[in-house]
Write an enzyme that holds these catalytic residues in place. Structure first.
Site, PDB file in Angstrom:
ATOM      1  N   SER A 656       0.805  -1.222   0.000  1.00  0.00           N
ATOM      2  CA  SER A 656       0.000   0.000   0.000  1.00  0.00           C
ATOM      3  C   SER A 656       0.835   1.267   0.000  1.00  0.00           C
ATOM      4  O   SER A 656       0.286   2.364  -0.154  1.00  0.00           O
ATOM      5  CB  SER A 656      -0.940   0.014   1.214  1.00  0.00           C
ATOM      6  OG  SER A 656      -0.197   0.029   2.420  1.00  0.00           O
ATOM      7  N   LYS A 699      -5.975   4.475   8.585  1.00  0.00           N
ATOM      8  CA  LYS A 699      -4.827   5.243   8.092  1.00  0.00           C
ATOM      9  C   LYS A 699      -5.136   6.730   8.064  1.00  0.00           C
ATOM     10  O   LYS A 699      -4.323   7.568   8.499  1.00  0.00           O
ATOM     11  CB  LYS A 699      -4.441   4.755   6.700  1.00  0.00           C
ATOM     12  CG  LYS A 699      -3.845   3.354   6.674  1.00  0.00           C
ATOM     13  CD  LYS A 699      -3.579   2.884   5.259  1.00  0.00           C
ATOM     14  CE  LYS A 699      -2.968   1.488   5.248  1.00  0.00           C
ATOM     15  NZ  LYS A 699      -2.743   0.999   3.871  1.00  0.00           N
TER      16      LYS A 699
END
Length: 815
Positions: A656, A699
């Site tokens: 990611s 996140k």
């Protein structure tokens, strides 16, 4: 497609309480619970449970908390209620081979009846047999037999006595021997002294006469002893004949009281015949004695113990098939056992000490097992695999073989068990089983796959509200308002990280119900409202987020270096997710890159030191491939580059951050700084497209908290993949900051969109650009500046007098 900034409405799904159709959950109590979002699993479960053919056992796979155990238990109970009650199982004494007890099945409830009948038989034998032996009729018959023998014996003795008298001897019988004495002519007994004084000729005649008498005595015993045996046999036969009549009547009563199958009827008839013979062979133990000796009592007790049954499985109380949930499977609890006791240093046992396990108790019904519990003991797993192949259960006691004491062995008859096993496991375990043990996998033909999430619609939301209502009723909790239920449902979407799907892990929902109700009780509320749910969520986070707070403090104190303002060349804030099991949170990580002339390509420092996982390495290789494709028109590249996650010491996994790594590398190569206030998450493929990632909410919120601590000024935000938009379920605090313009959520579909946002320069490429047609990138673009740097690197390498550079790793030279 250009960069897009999301509005507050796109950051979270909000459920209107009025759309649920009730004011509070007390209105839903009358509605039944359903398999919410598990229609596929429900159909598979009922299909498998209804199949009567062998090998249609069920393997239930799914996440813990999805309701797989409780829902299957309910389904088993429902199906079992309409199935016939299975037979009882008992073990009987084997009169020919006591070490091999006989197994027999009886119609449900008749095991108890047989046990009662045999107990009554034992009492009957102890009272009626002695009573019959004392009866006048029996005694008269015995006296007749004895009188007949006495007459024959008297006649034989009279002949012997006459012979003795003829030879001047007097004879009498003492026990089992004859005593005779010598007589003189007057009939007086001669003493030994007088006999020795007789003339020699007379003594010789007496000696010859004595020998003749002894021969006659021998013939007498040859005649009498068979008569005695005939008498004993006649008396024994009399006893057997008379007692047999009594026994046959009682045994016929027992036989007629039972309803057995043809196979079991033959087994039981043979057992009763053997039992009858055993009683008749031991009639002497039933005779009453003037003084009851302990030895005879003990022998009689042992004898009567043979005539009882060991009722292992008693189904007389069942209304349908059995449903057994084995929580702690072991060799004893699952397969049964044989108990032993120590007698004078020897372990002894008998058929009455056989104990049933869950498999025997579940015969004719269902048995639920958890695969994790079975795999703890390899012996349990191996024996279960053998059982599934044959359906035969052999009771044994494996632990006795390792004992240092001597033991009497017992090998009960193997029993055929018909049971449907419901095995609870994970998806990984299911597919490992398919690959490594296809023979065993064939025994589990029904796969019941529980989903982790399901599409949300009005019906599923209504069913979820019914679930909340039942949870409140079962735990005696205050009911929930529609607004509280709507907040619970929003949290279900948050757990699944999807605005269109709800989480199917209802154990978490149930936990939140309990904690929200506790908040309501704390302020003596009547109904749980949305504020109670919010309080429960905040309290849960506070109980588990200590590591998160420590990390934020380290960043705020400068121990972990994160810059959220200004611009930097070759530096960017990536986003990571940290999953501790009980708590999951996001955090920024500084990614830096350096480039210079050389021929070694991109160096992934994490990989070089063994701190990266295979997925992260894969992302790096894709990044290098895309970088090569971007500048294929000036290949080969004369580039040395290094990329590192700063202050990361526990390891990196996942791809990611590959998009952020590419931006840092292009910034270092082009010399154009990147905005530090915007953190980046997203994976990249070989065409430059930005791919969705996991943990997007954690996140974003993790980075938001860092920016909030530093002071939000409108320059902060997150760049995320456009394909992650439907996964957003951000906190209200983040949404409020976005509404005020203090924080921004940007989405990108192509890497070029993001580089323009971060640098303020055009990327030099669009989604529609064909890399094969590239000759030169625009000079004022990021890729244009990078292209000029690469050409300069090549020129530097060409003018260098040094050979190809070497890079050393752990003392080994690599080219």
């Amino acid at each position: 497609m250009p960069i897009a900034e999301l509005n507050p409405q796109a950051l979270r799904l909000t459920i209107d309480p009025d759309s649920l159709g009730f004011s509070d959950t007390s209105e839903l109590i009358g509605q039944s619970l359903s398999w919410i979002g598990q229609e596929r699993a429900e159909k598979a479960a009922y299909f498998g449970l209804a199949m009567e053919q062998p090998d249609y056992n069920l393997f239930v796979l799914g996440e813990v908390g999805s309701g797989r155990s409780s829902l299957l238990r309910e389904a088993m109970v429902k199906i079992a209620a309409n199935k016939p009650v299975p037979a009882d199982l008992c073990y009987l004494h084997h009169f020919d081979q006591p070490e091999r007890p006989l197994a027999m099945r009886l119609p449900a409830g008749q095991g108890r009846l047989l046990r009662q009948k045999l107990a009554q038989l034992s009492k009957y034998l102890q009272t009626e047999i002695p009573r019959y032996f004392d009866s006048l009729d029996f005694r008269s018959e015995c006296e007749r037999i004895e009188k007949k023998f006495k007459q024959q014996e008297t006649k034989a003795f009279a002949l012997l006595d006459a012979f003795a008298e003829q030879h001047h001897f007097a004879i009498q019988r003492e026990a089992d021997r004859m005593v005779f004495t010598l007589l003189d002519s007057s009939g007086k007994v001669l003493t030994e002294t007088e006999a020795l004084a007789l003339p020699k000729e007379r003594r010789l005649e007496i000696e010859q006469a004595e020998q003749a008498l002894q021969a006659e005595i021998a013939r007498y015993f040859e005649t009498v002893r068979p008569l005695e045996r005939e008498k004993e046999d006649a008396l024994a036969q009399l006893q057997r004949d008379r007692i047999k009549v009594l026994l046959e009547k009682e045994l016929q009563t027992i036989r007629s009281a039972l309803e057995l199958s043809a196979e079991d009827s033959d087994t039981f008839s043979h057992y009763l015949e053997s039992l009858e013979m055993d009683i008749l062979d031991n009639l002497s133990l039933f005779k009453a004695a003037d003084s009851e000796d302990d030895k005879r009592k003990d022998e009689l007790k042992l004898l009567l113990a043979r005539y009882q049954i060991n009722l292992l499985v008693d189904n007389h109380e069942l209304q349908g098939a059995p449903v057994v949930i084995e929580e702690s499977p072991s060799l004893r609890s699952l397969f049964g056992s044989i108990e032993y006791q120590s007698v004078e240093g020897v372990l002894v046992t008998d058929f009455t000490r056989i104990r049933a396990g869950s498999l025997l108790k579940a015969h004719g019904g269902f048995l639920m097992l958890h695969l994790d519990d079975l795999l703890v003991d390899s012996l349990v797993w191996e024996k279960l695999c053998r059982f599934l192949r044959s359906s035969l259960l052999q009771l044994e006691e494996p632990g006795i073989t390792s004992s240092q004491m001597m033991a009497a062995s017992l090998e009960p008859e193997a029993v055929r068990v018909r049971v449907k096993i419901v095995l609870i496991g994970s998806r990984e375990q299911f597919y490992i089983l398919q690959e490594e043990n296809p023979e065993l996998a064939r025994r589990f033909r029904v796969k019941v796959d529980f989903a982790d999430s399901f599409l949300s619609n009005p019906q599923s939301r209504r069913a979820s509200a019914v679930f909340v209502a039942h949870a409140c009723q079962e735990s005696r909790l205050p009911h929930f308002t529609a607004a509280a239920v709507a907040r619970l449902l929003e949290e279900c979407h948050r757990e699944s990280n999807d605005q269109s799907r709800q989480s199917a892990i209802f154990s978490r929902t149930e936990t939140l119900v309990l904690e929200s109700a506790a908040q309501c009780k704390a302020h003596t509320g009547c109904l749980v409202d949305v504020g109670d749910v919010e309080s429960a969520l905040r309290a849960r986070i506070q109980r588990h987020n200590y590591p998160d707070e420590c990390l934020q403090e380290s960043i705020a104190d400068g121990d972990i270096m994160i810059t959220v303002d200004g611009e930097k060349i070759g530096q960017i804030n990536g986003l990571t997710q940290i999953d501790l099991g009980d708590h999951c949170f996001g955090a920024p990580v500084r990614i830096t890159a350096h480039t210079f002339a050389g021929e070694n390509g991109v160096l992934n420092i994490e990989r070089e030191v063994g701190l990266s996982g295979p997925i992260h390495d894969k992302g790096m290789f894709i990044l290098q491939s895309y970088l090569a494709a971007l500048f294929a028109h000036i290949a080969p590249l004369a580039l040395n580059a290094s990329i590192v996650f700063e202050q990361e010491y526990s390891g990196i996994e996942g791809d990611s951050a590959s998009c952020a790594e590419l931006y840092a590398l292009l910034s270092a190569l082009s010399g154009i700084p990147l905005r530090q206030g915007i953190a980046v998450t997203g994976a990249i493929n070989q065409h430059g497209e930005v791919l969705p990632v996991g943990g997007i909410n954690e996140k974003i919120e993790g980075y938001f908290n860092i920016c909030k601590t530093a002071g939000l000024n409108g320059s902060h935000g997150v760049l995320m993949p456009r394909r992650n938009r439907r996964h957003l379920m951000l906190s209200h605090e983040v949404i409020e900051a976005v509404t005020q313009g203090l924080f921004h959520i940007y989405t990108a579909e192509h890497m070029g969109d993001g580089i323009e946002l971060l640098t303020g320069y055009p990327a030099g490429i669009t989604t529609d650009t064909s890399l094969n047609e590239i000759i030169h990138y625009p000079q004022d673009s990021v890729l244009g500046y990078a292209q000029r740097a690469l050409r300069a690197y090549r020129l530097a390498c060409q003018h260098s007098q040094h050979p190809k550079t070497e890079r050393r790793r752990f003392g080994v030279s690599e080219r």
